[in-house]
Design an enzyme around this catalytic site. Structure first.
Site, PDB file in Angstrom:
ATOM      1  N   GLY A  38      -4.661   0.737  -1.083  1.00 17.44           N
ATOM      2  CA  GLY A  38      -4.060   2.007  -1.797  1.00 17.44           C
ATOM      3  C   GLY A  38      -2.781   1.860  -2.358  1.00 17.44           C
ATOM      4  O   GLY A  38      -2.430   0.885  -3.127  1.00 17.44           O
ATOM      5  N   CYS A  39      -1.952   2.688  -2.030  1.00 16.96           N
ATOM      6  CA  CYS A  39      -0.478   2.573  -2.659  1.00 16.96           C
ATOM      7  C   CYS A  39       0.242   1.611  -2.368  1.00 16.96           C
ATOM      8  O   CYS A  39       0.463   1.122  -1.077  1.00 16.96           O
ATOM      9  CB  CYS A  39       0.400   4.141  -2.168  1.00 16.96           C
ATOM     10  SG  CYS A  39       2.012   3.902  -2.634  1.00 16.96           S
TER      11      CYS A  39
END
Length: 202
Positions: A38-39
């Site tokens: 993800g991030c």
């Protein structure tokens, strides 16, 4: 007026985050692990202080465009996922331990991203070499049994890793207030604890 301008510029300089320090050569015998979690700011933060890890670099993996920019990846169409490359000393921390940790930094049951970060560039994966793949698959199976839910996060073949720009490196450490605002706004901690409970790695 000149003194005022000088004072303002000095204040801006003092409040601006310093650029990341130049990367040091990895210790002899180091290996790398690549995770899309993800991030990449959060993924980087989850690994950079692990004993035996010498560096964590934010970037992109799994796409078909050479040397992509952040804007290209976010816009879509390059096939890349936000990822980190972890350089580690296998005499201090094993690859298996790093993969075990990775599962607990994400929601491996979400096919579209991690918590508030949704979309193709935020899809999760372990990118593993041929040698790493059996270890990564065994870790995945064990973590899936521990969670008691079906994982959708795949173990993929190793892919070219492209570092992101310097503004994205060591982001949480250089920009603690901004990162904290992102983390709270994303409700990352409670969301992660709903998945993993006390085993969550935030």
């Amino acid at each position: 007026m000149t003194r005022l301008i000088i004072a303002v510029l000095a204040l801006i300089a003092a409040c601006s985050p310093a650029p990341p320090a130049p990367a040091e050569p990895p210790p002899p015998g180091s290996q790398t692990a690549t995770f899309a979690g993800g991030c990449f700011w959060s993924s980087e933060k989850a690994f950079e202080h692990v004993r035996g890890v010498s560096s964590v670099v934010s970037g992109f993996a799994g796409g078909h465009v050479a040397n992509p920019t952040y804007a290209q990846v976010v816009r879509g169409g390059t096939g890349h996922r936000e990822a980190i490359q972890v350089t580690f000393d296998p005499r201090v921390v094993s690859y298996r331990a790093l993969v075990d940790r990775f599962w607990r930094t994400i929601d491996p049951t979400d096919p579209d991203g991690v918590f508030c970060d949704q979309g193709p560039s935020y899809r999760t994966a372990v990118f593993a070499t041929a040698e790493q793949r059996p270890v990564a698959e065994a870790s995945r199976a064990a973590a899936q049994r521990a969670l008691g839910r079906e994982f959708v996060t795949p173990v993929l073949a190793s892919a070219r890793f492209w570092p992101a720009g310097p503004e994205h490196q060591d982001y949480a450490e250089r920009n603690p207030a901004r990162y904290e605002a992102y983390r709270i706004g994303c409700r990352r901690t409670p969301a992660l604890q709903r998945v993993w409970g006390d085993a969550a790695v935030n």
